[in-house]
Scaffold this motif. Structure first.
Motif, PDB file in Angstrom:
ATOM      1  N   MET A   1       7.309  16.624  -3.949  1.00  0.00           N
ATOM      2  CA  MET A   1       7.618  15.437  -4.739  1.00  0.00           C
ATOM      3  C   MET A   1       6.572  14.370  -4.408  1.00  0.00           C
ATOM      4  O   MET A   1       6.400  14.007  -3.254  1.00  0.00           O
ATOM      5  CB  MET A   1       9.032  14.950  -4.412  1.00  0.00           C
ATOM      6  CG  MET A   1       9.366  13.644  -5.105  1.00  0.00           C
ATOM      7  SD  MET A   1      11.033  13.055  -4.768  1.00  0.00           S
ATOM      8  CE  MET A   1      11.978  14.262  -5.656  1.00  0.00           C
ATOM      9  N   PRO A   2       5.883  13.847  -5.419  1.00  0.00           N
ATOM     10  CA  PRO A   2       4.875  12.819  -5.174  1.00  0.00           C
ATOM     11  C   PRO A   2       5.520  11.527  -4.652  1.00  0.00           C
ATOM     12  O   PRO A   2       6.607  11.149  -5.064  1.00  0.00           O
ATOM     13  CB  PRO A   2       4.244  12.574  -6.537  1.00  0.00           C
ATOM     14  CG  PRO A   2       4.686  13.690  -7.405  1.00  0.00           C
ATOM     15  CD  PRO A   2       5.939  14.232  -6.811  1.00  0.00           C
ATOM     16  N   THR A   3       4.827  10.854  -3.748  1.00  0.00           N
ATOM     17  CA  THR A   3       5.301   9.577  -3.226  1.00  0.00           C
ATOM     18  C   THR A   3       4.184   8.553  -3.310  1.00  0.00           C
ATOM     19  O   THR A   3       3.016   8.883  -3.527  1.00  0.00           O
ATOM     20  CB  THR A   3       5.763   9.699  -1.756  1.00  0.00           C
ATOM     21  OG1 THR A   3       4.638  10.074  -0.963  1.00  0.00           O
ATOM     22  CG2 THR A   3       6.883  10.704  -1.605  1.00  0.00           C
ATOM     23  N   SER A   4       4.549   7.296  -3.130  1.00  0.00           N
ATOM     24  CA  SER A   4       3.599   6.196  -3.156  1.00  0.00           C
ATOM     25  C   SER A   4       4.111   5.110  -2.217  1.00  0.00           C
ATOM     26  O   SER A   4       5.314   5.039  -1.942  1.00  0.00           O
ATOM     27  CB  SER A   4       3.484   5.664  -4.588  1.00  0.00           C
ATOM     28  OG  SER A   4       2.536   4.638  -4.658  1.00  0.00           O
ATOM     29  N   THR A   5       3.212   4.276  -1.729  1.00  0.00           N
ATOM     30  CA  THR A   5       3.572   3.201  -0.803  1.00  0.00           C
ATOM     31  C   THR A   5       3.569   1.873  -1.535  1.00  0.00           C
ATOM     32  O   THR A   5       2.664   1.588  -2.329  1.00  0.00           O
ATOM     33  CB  THR A   5       2.567   3.151   0.365  1.00  0.00           C
ATOM     34  OG1 THR A   5       2.567   4.432   1.007  1.00  0.00           O
ATOM     35  CG2 THR A   5       2.930   2.082   1.366  1.00  0.00           C
ATOM     36  N   LEU A   6       4.567   1.061  -1.261  1.00  0.00           N
ATOM     37  CA  LEU A   6       4.681  -0.275  -1.862  1.00  0.00           C
ATOM     38  C   LEU A   6       3.888  -1.261  -1.013  1.00  0.00           C
ATOM     39  O   LEU A   6       4.044  -1.313   0.206  1.00  0.00           O
ATOM     40  CB  LEU A   6       6.159  -0.676  -1.910  1.00  0.00           C
ATOM     41  CG  LEU A   6       6.503  -1.930  -2.695  1.00  0.00           C
ATOM     42  CD1 LEU A   6       6.227  -1.726  -4.179  1.00  0.00           C
ATOM     43  CD2 LEU A   6       7.964  -2.293  -2.479  1.00  0.00           C
ATOM     44  N   THR A   7       3.050  -2.080  -1.664  1.00  0.00           N
ATOM     45  CA  THR A   7       2.275  -3.088  -0.938  1.00  0.00           C
ATOM     46  C   THR A   7       3.112  -4.339  -0.723  1.00  0.00           C
ATOM     47  O   THR A   7       4.190  -4.488  -1.294  1.00  0.00           O
ATOM     48  CB  THR A   7       0.998  -3.486  -1.718  1.00  0.00           C
ATOM     49  OG1 THR A   7       1.382  -4.221  -2.883  1.00  0.00           O
ATOM     50  CG2 THR A   7       0.177  -2.268  -2.107  1.00  0.00           C
ATOM     51  N   SER A   8       2.599  -5.271   0.079  1.00  0.00           N
ATOM     52  CA  SER A   8       3.305  -6.532   0.334  1.00  0.00           C
ATOM     53  C   SER A   8       3.443  -7.364  -0.936  1.00  0.00           C
ATOM     54  O   SER A   8       4.291  -8.242  -1.018  1.00  0.00           O
ATOM     55  CB  SER A   8       2.581  -7.327   1.420  1.00  0.00           C
ATOM     56  OG  SER A   8       1.265  -7.640   0.991  1.00  0.00           O
ATOM     57  N   GLY A  10       4.295  -6.031  -3.804  1.00  0.00           N
ATOM     58  CA  GLY A  10       5.186  -5.303  -4.695  1.00  0.00           C
ATOM     59  C   GLY A  10       4.471  -4.333  -5.619  1.00  0.00           C
ATOM     60  O   GLY A  10       5.040  -3.884  -6.610  1.00  0.00           O
ATOM     61  N   GLN A  11       3.242  -3.984  -5.310  1.00  0.00           N
ATOM     62  CA  GLN A  11       2.471  -3.075  -6.152  1.00  0.00           C
ATOM     63  C   GLN A  11       2.468  -1.676  -5.560  1.00  0.00           C
ATOM     64  O   GLN A  11       2.622  -1.498  -4.357  1.00  0.00           O
ATOM     65  CB  GLN A  11       1.038  -3.584  -6.292  1.00  0.00           C
ATOM     66  CG  GLN A  11       0.952  -4.931  -6.962  1.00  0.00           C
ATOM     67  CD  GLN A  11      -0.457  -5.490  -6.942  1.00  0.00           C
ATOM     68  OE1 GLN A  11      -1.256  -5.176  -6.068  1.00  0.00           O
ATOM     69  NE2 GLN A  11      -0.766  -6.317  -7.924  1.00  0.00           N
ATOM     70  N   THR A  12       2.278  -0.692  -6.419  1.00  0.00           N
ATOM     71  CA  THR A  12       2.189   0.695  -5.984  1.00  0.00           C
ATOM     72  C   THR A  12       1.235   1.432  -6.912  1.00  0.00           C
ATOM     73  O   THR A  12       0.911   0.945  -8.003  1.00  0.00           O
ATOM     74  CB  THR A  12       3.581   1.366  -5.968  1.00  0.00           C
ATOM     75  OG1 THR A  12       3.469   2.624  -5.314  1.00  0.00           O
ATOM     76  CG2 THR A  12       4.149   1.546  -7.358  1.00  0.00           C
ATOM     77  N   THR A  13       0.795   2.580  -6.506  1.00  0.00           N
ATOM     78  CA  THR A  13      -0.061   3.431  -7.335  1.00  0.00           C
ATOM     79  C   THR A  13       0.791   4.588  -7.844  1.00  0.00           C
ATOM     80  O   THR A  13       1.506   5.235  -7.062  1.00  0.00           O
ATOM     81  CB  THR A  13      -1.246   3.975  -6.512  1.00  0.00           C
ATOM     82  OG1 THR A  13      -2.017   2.870  -6.050  1.00  0.00           O
ATOM     83  CG2 THR A  13      -2.117   4.894  -7.353  1.00  0.00           C
TER      84      THR A  13
END
Length: 90
Positions: A1-8, A10-13
């Motif tokens: 399952m693909p995951t992504s990290t949330l930035t400070s 509130g953005q993600t890729t």
């Protein structure tokens, strides 16, 4: 399952596999829908279901504006005449 990290901020890729599956390109807009504890992500665009019925059905001839106007006028005339036919008050 693909995951992504949330930035400070509130953005993600969106993971590449997801972008490819949705046909997303730089500049495309996406839409988020919250469903209980899940988020649905889809490419933003017109809801095509609102166009249902706007195109002719296979095998049927389109109705002209003149025919539509005539049908409206006939229906309106019948509605105006209906109380008289029923013997109602004048």
């Amino acid at each position: 399952m693909p995951t992504s990290t949330l930035t400070s901020r509130g953005q993600t890729t969106i993971p590449k596999r997801i972008r490819e599956a949705l046909g997303l390109q730089p500049g495309d807009r996406v839409e988020f829908t919250l469903k209980e504890d899940r988020v649905l992500l889809r490419r933003a665009g017109a809801d095509l279901s609102s166009l249902d019925g706007m195109l002719g059905h296979l095998g049927q001839e389109p109705v002209s504006i003149e025919d539509m106007n005539e049908a409206i006028q006939e229906s309106a005339s019948e509605t105006v005449r209906a109380p008289e036919a029923g013997g109602g008050e004048a």
